[in-house]
Design a protein around this motif. Sequence first.
Motif, PDB file in Angstrom:
ATOM      1  N   UNK A   1       0.809  -1.219   0.000  1.00  0.00           N
ATOM      2  CA  UNK A   1       0.000   0.000   0.000  1.00  0.00           C
ATOM      3  C   UNK A   1       0.845   1.273   0.000  1.00  0.00           C
ATOM      4  N   UNK A   2       1.858   1.346   0.859  1.00  0.00           N
ATOM      5  CA  UNK A   2       2.628   2.579   0.968  1.00  0.00           C
ATOM      6  C   UNK A   2       3.433   2.853  -0.302  1.00  0.00           C
ATOM      7  N   UNK A   3       4.117   1.842  -0.816  1.00  0.00           N
ATOM      8  CA  UNK A   3       4.913   2.035  -2.024  1.00  0.00           C
ATOM      9  C   UNK A   3       4.033   2.307  -3.240  1.00  0.00           C
ATOM     10  N   UNK A   4       2.874   1.666  -3.275  1.00  0.00           N
ATOM     11  CA  UNK A   4       1.952   1.909  -4.392  1.00  0.00           C
ATOM     12  C   UNK A   4       1.487   3.364  -4.404  1.00  0.00           C
ATOM     13  N   UNK A   5       1.158   3.880  -3.238  1.00  0.00           N
ATOM     14  CA  UNK A   5       0.718   5.271  -3.156  1.00  0.00           C
ATOM     15  C   UNK A   5       1.837   6.220  -3.586  1.00  0.00           C
ATOM     16  N   UNK A   6       3.074   5.891  -3.223  1.00  0.00           N
ATOM     17  CA  UNK A   6       4.210   6.745  -3.577  1.00  0.00           C
ATOM     18  C   UNK A   6       4.441   6.772  -5.084  1.00  0.00           C
TER      19      UNK A   6
END
Length: 285
Positions: free
Chosen positions: A172-177
């Motif tokens: 989730x975090x890397x995808x958002x970035x």
Amino acid sequence: MTSSREEPIRYHRDTYYLESVQQLGADAWPFAERHGLLLLKPDAIVARGVEPTLDWLATNGYRVVAAREMAVDRLRARALWYHNWHIASPERRTIADLMVELSPSLLLVVTDDRSGPVAPRLTEGKGPTAPKDRRLGELRHLLGGSTYLLNFVHTSDTAAEVLRELGVYFGARDRLAVVHDALQGLDREADARRIAANLYESAPEQSFDLDVAKSALIEQLNASNLRPDSQGTEWATALRDAWHQGTPLDPWPTIVVGASVLPMRIPPPRPIDHDVDLDEGAQDS
């Protein structure tokens, strides 16, 4: 999401697709239609294919808006090709597993200024997997390669696949970035070239010449009393026997030879209940 609804319906139970859609919400489909994903696989890294790919993208009107080094291990590879991997031969899976261990890959998020979804346009320009079907002007024709497996790049075929593969590649975090980077719309080609330079340092350039690859393997095979001759069928048998016996072989020449002499596809397997007597089953229900 208001367009191409036949594609999302296909993935309504796909965890990877749902993770992206649920995280991006109303922005999911607009993002997916305006961006494509292009993965430069380990064979592209050892072929030094990143720079020609970036040049091809620019020449064809695409702009790199995000770039990431991407470790594609055997599990992520199976997730990416989940809908097609059932027709991959066991030999192809073995070679693919060897390849993902050679180097990380390079993932590019690209966009352009033309109307309509980016992903299918990018896939069409990439060209087909079969070397005999590639045409001048296509990316795979430019990069070369004479075998079905060594095809250098993978792209998301549709907008729905963009969302699904974002779920495969990223938490989730890397995808958002990466989505945030892409939506800024800045040209990130320099980032891609920098990542490629780092990958090149740990992944030596390799020869794709079949004769060179065979010469590199012959001593290891002969040492195990596996003596292939010049015929492809004998090389195929020797590689299968080496794998069966656990004989260690250098990965890269094994990939080059195996991709040339081993089958890459099998017929789709029959459903597991293919031979079930439906009348008998109905009586038991």
